[in-house]
Design an enzyme around this catalytic site. Structure first.
Site, PDB file in Angstrom:
ATOM      1  N   ASN A  98       0.859  -1.179   0.000  1.00  0.00           N
ATOM      2  CA  ASN A  98       0.000   0.000   0.000  1.00  0.00           C
ATOM      3  C   ASN A  98       0.901   1.237   0.000  1.00  0.00           C
ATOM      4  O   ASN A  98       2.137   1.131   0.008  1.00  0.00           O
ATOM      5  CB  ASN A  98      -0.986  -0.013   1.172  1.00  0.00           C
ATOM      6  CG  ASN A  98      -0.312   0.026   2.536  1.00  0.00           C
ATOM      7  OD1 ASN A  98       0.798   0.538   2.702  1.00  0.00           O
ATOM      8  ND2 ASN A  98      -0.991  -0.519   3.543  1.00  0.00           N
ATOM      9  N   ALA A 111      -8.773   5.431  -3.826  1.00  0.00           N
ATOM     10  CA  ALA A 111      -8.218   6.076  -5.018  1.00  0.00           C
ATOM     11  C   ALA A 111      -7.721   5.075  -6.052  1.00  0.00           C
ATOM     12  O   ALA A 111      -7.367   5.453  -7.160  1.00  0.00           O
ATOM     13  CB  ALA A 111      -7.093   7.025  -4.623  1.00  0.00           C
ATOM     14  N   THR A 117      -9.975  -5.496   6.262  1.00  0.00           N
ATOM     15  CA  THR A 117      -8.899  -6.336   6.795  1.00  0.00           C
ATOM     16  C   THR A 117      -8.171  -7.131   5.718  1.00  0.00           C
ATOM     17  O   THR A 117      -6.945  -7.165   5.670  1.00  0.00           O
ATOM     18  CB  THR A 117      -9.442  -7.302   7.858  1.00  0.00           C
ATOM     19  OG1 THR A 117     -10.084  -6.560   8.899  1.00  0.00           O
ATOM     20  CG2 THR A 117      -8.321  -8.143   8.450  1.00  0.00           C
ATOM     21  N   ALA A 118      -8.896  -7.808   4.845  1.00  0.00           N
ATOM     22  CA  ALA A 118      -8.262  -8.691   3.854  1.00  0.00           C
ATOM     23  C   ALA A 118      -8.302  -8.129   2.436  1.00  0.00           C
ATOM     24  O   ALA A 118      -8.004  -8.851   1.482  1.00  0.00           O
ATOM     25  CB  ALA A 118      -8.923 -10.068   3.879  1.00  0.00           C
ATOM     26  N   ALA A 119      -8.643  -6.852   2.286  1.00  0.00           N
ATOM     27  CA  ALA A 119      -8.724  -6.278   0.939  1.00  0.00           C
ATOM     28  C   ALA A 119      -7.380  -6.356   0.220  1.00  0.00           C
ATOM     29  O   ALA A 119      -7.312  -6.710  -0.963  1.00  0.00           O
ATOM     30  CB  ALA A 119      -9.200  -4.828   1.021  1.00  0.00           C
ATOM     31  N   GLY A 120      -6.296  -6.045   0.925  1.00  0.00           N
ATOM     32  CA  GLY A 120      -4.981  -6.116   0.312  1.00  0.00           C
ATOM     33  C   GLY A 120      -4.570  -7.532  -0.039  1.00  0.00           C
ATOM     34  O   GLY A 120      -3.875  -7.763  -1.036  1.00  0.00           O
ATOM     35  N   ASP A 121      -5.008  -8.495   0.750  1.00  0.00           N
ATOM     36  CA  ASP A 121      -4.698  -9.895   0.460  1.00  0.00           C
ATOM     37  C   ASP A 121      -5.430 -10.372  -0.785  1.00  0.00           C
ATOM     38  O   ASP A 121      -4.865 -11.079  -1.630  1.00  0.00           O
ATOM     39  CB  ASP A 121      -5.067 -10.771   1.657  1.00  0.00           C
ATOM     40  CG  ASP A 121      -4.291 -10.394   2.904  1.00  0.00           C
ATOM     41  OD1 ASP A 121      -3.105 -10.030   2.773  1.00  0.00           O
ATOM     42  OD2 ASP A 121      -4.860 -10.450   4.005  1.00  0.00           O
ATOM     43  N   ARG A 161     -17.386  -7.024   3.028  1.00  0.00           N
ATOM     44  CA  ARG A 161     -17.839  -8.102   3.907  1.00  0.00           C
ATOM     45  C   ARG A 161     -16.995  -8.132   5.175  1.00  0.00           C
ATOM     46  O   ARG A 161     -15.807  -7.846   5.126  1.00  0.00           O
ATOM     47  CB  ARG A 161     -17.716  -9.448   3.182  1.00  0.00           C
ATOM     48  CG  ARG A 161     -18.474  -9.494   1.876  1.00  0.00           C
ATOM     49  CD  ARG A 161     -17.952 -10.594   0.986  1.00  0.00           C
ATOM     50  NE  ARG A 161     -18.612 -10.595  -0.310  1.00  0.00           N
ATOM     51  CZ  ARG A 161     -18.170 -11.222  -1.383  1.00  0.00           C
ATOM     52  NH1 ARG A 161     -17.039 -11.906  -1.322  1.00  0.00           N
ATOM     53  NH2 ARG A 161     -18.832 -11.175  -2.514  1.00  0.00           N
TER      54      ARG A 161
END
Length: 289
Positions: free
Chosen positions: A185, A211, A236-240, A273
């Site tokens: 990020n 963005a 929490t897990a968006a980057g994963d 979610r």
């Protein structure tokens, strides 16, 4: 070893994830607390997590064959932490049980806007070692929730190598030089740039939340994408989800912009979610016109 371009594997690709397994203790709060402040939570849930485990399950839900190289404790938390991975078809034969060290845990606060704070106790994750000979896969993915030695071994594997450089810490230059894709990020990219020449990276994807994201190759921006508009519940897990989706797309020959678009969609869907692993989207949800 860097490949300077995608190696197109058979379908579905084999992914080896060298990473962490945690049990997440998630508190829902109206807003994140300030220093020294005590807030009352809406509730607390126990959810399987850990960046390595999350990305392994994300890749499996996106259609890959996945095996996880990880360490857990010899305790009841391990069973909870591995439940969704087992149900999702992830190969767990390389998950080592470590005696006298607990399974990793993460204490997570999620506010009403989906923003999070996370504190991790590494537990058994800090004991992880991996054998180079076990990492024969189309894609090899690792995170920085495991020891440096395990990261270095994973990134020296012969497949398409992917480093999610989170949580931030210095990474040896010779390790970075061999990575095909680095995912971070904006804050993690700044930390990485403080100790490494990021313009030398083969490819780096940088996420900027609402963005969107950009993909750079050797310091040149080659694609930028805005995510679809969503109502964020838990990031929490968006980057994963983003990392797994982008790794699979690029490794299987999808062009940069389309690959980045799929990854942004995966991350955005995960943010709609609650919970880490329960939030991860399927191939049918991500692979839409």
């Amino acid at each position: 070893m860097s490949h300077e371009g995608p190696r197109v594997p058979p379908t579905p690709p084999m992914v080896a994830v060298v990473g962490s397994v945690n049990l997440d203790l998630v508190a829902r709060v109206e807003r994140l607390p300030g220093a020294g402040e005590t807030l009352t939570a809406h509730g607390v849930t126990r959810v399987p997590g850990g960046k390595g485990a999350n990305q392994a399950l994300a890749a499996a839900r996106l259609g890959a064959r996945v095996r996880l190289h990880a360490a857990v404790g010899d305790d009841p938390l391990a069973g909870e932490a591995l439940t969704l991975l087992r149900a999702g078809g992830v190969d767990l034969r390389h998950v080592r049980i470590t005696e006298d060290v607990p399974t990793g845990t993460a204490m997570i606060q999620v506010d009403d806007d989906g923003e999070t704070t996370i504190v991790i106790d590494a537990g058994a994750n800090a004991t992880l070692t991996v054998d180079h000979d076990d990492l024969d896969a189309d894609v090899v993915l690792t995170v920085l929730e495991v020891p440096d030695e395990a990261v270095a071994t994973a990134m020296a594997a012969p497949g398409f190598t992917v480093l999610n450089a989170a949580p931030s810490r210095p990474v040896a230059g010779d390790v970075l030089a061999g990575v095909d894709l680095v995912c971070v990020n904006a804050a993690e990219f700044g930390a990485l740039a403080a100790h490494a020449d990021v313009d030398d990276l083969v490819a780096v994807a940088i996420t900027y939340g609402e963005a969107g994201a950009e993909l750079r190759r050797r310091g040149h921006v080659v694609a930028t994408v805005e995510p679809p508009p969503v109502d964020a519940v838990d990031g929490t897990a968006a980057g994963d989800a983003f990392t797994a989706a982008l790794a699979l797309a690029l490794a299987t020959g999808i062009d940069d912009e389309d690959a980045l678009r799929r990854a942004c969609r995966a991350g955005a869907l995960a943010a709609t979610r609650p919970g880490a692993q329960p939030s991860l989207p399927t191939l049918q949800e991500v692979d839409v016109p």
